[in-house]
Design a protein around this motif. Structure first.
Motif, PDB file in Angstrom:
ATOM      1  N   GLU A 143      -6.843   3.543  -5.141  1.00  0.00           N
ATOM      2  CA  GLU A 143      -6.818   2.093  -4.907  1.00  0.00           C
ATOM      3  C   GLU A 143      -6.935   1.756  -3.417  1.00  0.00           C
ATOM      4  O   GLU A 143      -7.757   0.946  -3.031  1.00  0.00           O
ATOM      5  CB  GLU A 143      -5.522   1.509  -5.485  1.00  0.00           C
ATOM      6  N   ILE A 144      -6.117   2.378  -2.583  1.00  0.00           N
ATOM      7  CA  ILE A 144      -6.105   1.996  -1.167  1.00  0.00           C
ATOM      8  C   ILE A 144      -7.387   2.398  -0.447  1.00  0.00           C
ATOM      9  O   ILE A 144      -7.728   1.807   0.579  1.00  0.00           O
ATOM     10  CB  ILE A 144      -4.858   2.532  -0.423  1.00  0.00           C
ATOM     11  N   ARG A 145      -8.104   3.354  -0.998  1.00  0.00           N
ATOM     12  CA  ARG A 145      -9.374   3.768  -0.384  1.00  0.00           C
ATOM     13  C   ARG A 145     -10.421   2.658  -0.434  1.00  0.00           C
ATOM     14  O   ARG A 145     -11.417   2.722   0.273  1.00  0.00           O
ATOM     15  CB  ARG A 145      -9.910   5.017  -1.081  1.00  0.00           C
ATOM     16  N   ARG A 146     -10.186   1.632  -1.239  1.00  0.00           N
ATOM     17  CA  ARG A 146     -11.117   0.503  -1.345  1.00  0.00           C
ATOM     18  C   ARG A 146     -10.710  -0.675  -0.459  1.00  0.00           C
ATOM     19  O   ARG A 146     -11.407  -1.677  -0.419  1.00  0.00           O
ATOM     20  CB  ARG A 146     -11.210   0.044  -2.803  1.00  0.00           C
ATOM     21  N   TRP A 147      -9.583  -0.561   0.218  1.00  0.00           N
ATOM     22  CA  TRP A 147      -9.109  -1.663   1.054  1.00  0.00           C
ATOM     23  C   TRP A 147      -9.940  -1.737   2.335  1.00  0.00           C
ATOM     24  O   TRP A 147     -10.380  -0.708   2.872  1.00  0.00           O
ATOM     25  CB  TRP A 147      -7.643  -1.479   1.390  1.00  0.00           C
ATOM     26  N   PRO A 148     -10.138  -2.941   2.873  1.00  0.00           N
ATOM     27  CA  PRO A 148     -11.004  -3.107   4.051  1.00  0.00           C
ATOM     28  C   PRO A 148     -10.528  -2.371   5.305  1.00  0.00           C
ATOM     29  O   PRO A 148     -11.344  -1.994   6.139  1.00  0.00           O
ATOM     30  CB  PRO A 148     -11.042  -4.620   4.285  1.00  0.00           C
ATOM     31  N   ASN A 149      -9.241  -2.141   5.450  1.00  0.00           N
ATOM     32  CA  ASN A 149      -8.721  -1.484   6.651  1.00  0.00           C
ATOM     33  C   ASN A 149      -8.521   0.021   6.459  1.00  0.00           C
ATOM     34  O   ASN A 149      -7.906   0.689   7.292  1.00  0.00           O
ATOM     35  CB  ASN A 149      -7.411  -2.138   7.095  1.00  0.00           C
ATOM     36  N   TRP A 150      -9.061   0.551   5.372  1.00  0.00           N
ATOM     37  CA  TRP A 150      -8.955   1.976   5.060  1.00  0.00           C
ATOM     38  C   TRP A 150      -9.592   2.816   6.161  1.00  0.00           C
ATOM     39  O   TRP A 150     -10.668   2.491   6.666  1.00  0.00           O
ATOM     40  CB  TRP A 150      -9.647   2.254   3.724  1.00  0.00           C
ATOM     41  N   LEU A 151      -8.939   3.901   6.544  1.00  0.00           N
ATOM     42  CA  LEU A 151      -9.471   4.842   7.525  1.00  0.00           C
ATOM     43  C   LEU A 151      -9.670   6.190   6.838  1.00  0.00           C
ATOM     44  O   LEU A 151      -8.695   6.861   6.491  1.00  0.00           O
ATOM     45  CB  LEU A 151      -8.534   4.984   8.717  1.00  0.00           C
ATOM     46  N   GLU A 152     -10.898   6.566   6.631  1.00  0.00           N
ATOM     47  CA  GLU A 152     -11.234   7.828   5.943  1.00  0.00           C
ATOM     48  C   GLU A 152     -10.979   9.028   6.854  1.00  0.00           C
ATOM     49  O   GLU A 152     -10.340   9.997   6.480  1.00  0.00           O
ATOM     50  CB  GLU A 152     -12.691   7.804   5.492  1.00  0.00           C
ATOM     51  N   ASP A 153     -11.519   8.963   8.066  1.00  0.00           N
ATOM     52  CA  ASP A 153     -11.426  10.079   9.004  1.00  0.00           C
ATOM     53  C   ASP A 153     -10.208   9.894   9.906  1.00  0.00           C
ATOM     54  O   ASP A 153     -10.210   9.048  10.793  1.00  0.00           O
ATOM     55  CB  ASP A 153     -12.707  10.166   9.841  1.00  0.00           C
ATOM     56  N   VAL A 154      -9.175  10.676   9.660  1.00  0.00           N
ATOM     57  CA  VAL A 154      -7.918  10.540  10.420  1.00  0.00           C
ATOM     58  C   VAL A 154      -7.837  11.522  11.574  1.00  0.00           C
ATOM     59  O   VAL A 154      -6.782  11.661  12.196  1.00  0.00           O
ATOM     60  CB  VAL A 154      -6.692  10.689   9.498  1.00  0.00           C
ATOM     61  N   SER A 155      -8.932  12.181  11.927  1.00  0.00           N
ATOM     62  CA  SER A 155      -8.880  13.188  12.996  1.00  0.00           C
ATOM     63  C   SER A 155      -8.412  12.588  14.313  1.00  0.00           C
ATOM     64  O   SER A 155      -7.743  13.268  15.103  1.00  0.00           O
ATOM     65  CB  SER A 155     -10.240  13.869  13.159  1.00  0.00           C
TER      66      SER A 155
END
Length: 191
Positions: free
Chosen positions: A175-187
């Protein structure tokens, strides 16, 4: 008369800084006062989503009971100053005060002094988050930006992206992966 205006101005400042954003206060859920506090430098630009891996709740009474049990475990068994999460979300669509906007939480080792930890009550490997709980978090985040606790360009990440855990569970993570402020790459966040 001057004293009245000074008191009123102080009240307005406190409301602006500590605005409740619809949060159920510790006093309202019958929580314990923290043993010690450390103040969080704000605004913060990172929100970490977690889950409790407990049963879910759908009533005010059952959600408050779970939050109290979590706080007691954190303080009595883990020797923490307070409940670890910044905010706890019930399936009833209510946000419960943890460490809150102003204090450093104890939710994600290495990230506590630069983030808010928002924890959903339930096990989201199995449970599906209620629409009410998702709406409550989104309203909390909007309010956090409006009140200056969160930067406008804050990032949302899942707990599992930062440490070895299954939290926040597959269903909530999806669910949260679809939110506008989602950050995929946390490096760029990694310690």
């Amino acid at each position: 008369m001057k004293l009245f205006f000074n008191i009123f101005a102080l009240f307005c400042i406190l409301v602006a800084v500590n605005g409740d954003c619809g949060v159920v206060s510790k006093q309202q859920w019958d929580g314990l006062n923290p043993v010690h506090v450390e103040y969080l430098a704000r605004p913060v630009d990172l929100v970490i989503i977690q889950h409790t891996v407990t049963r879910t709740c759908s009533t005010d009474a059952s959600c408050a009971e779970i939050v109290r049990n979590i706080q007691e475990n954190h303080m009595d068994n883990l020797n923490m100053w307070d409940i670890g999460s910044s905010f706890i979300i019930g399936g009833n669509g209510k946000v419960y005060e943890g460490a809150g906007w102003l204090h450093v939480g104890a939710h994600t080792y290495g990230y506590n002094r630069k983030s808010y930890g928002i924890t959903f009550i339930g096990n989201y490997n199995n449970d599906t988050p209620t629409q009410a709980s998702l709406d409550a978090v989104k309203a909390l985040l909007r309010c956090g930006v409006e009140r200056g606790h969160l930067t406008a360009n804050y990032h949302v990440v899942g707990h599992r992206q930062l440490i070895a855990t299954q939290s926040p569970g597959r269903k909530l993570y999806n669910e949260i992966r679809r939110w506008p402020n989602w950050l995929e790459d946390v490096s760029s966040l990694k310690n």
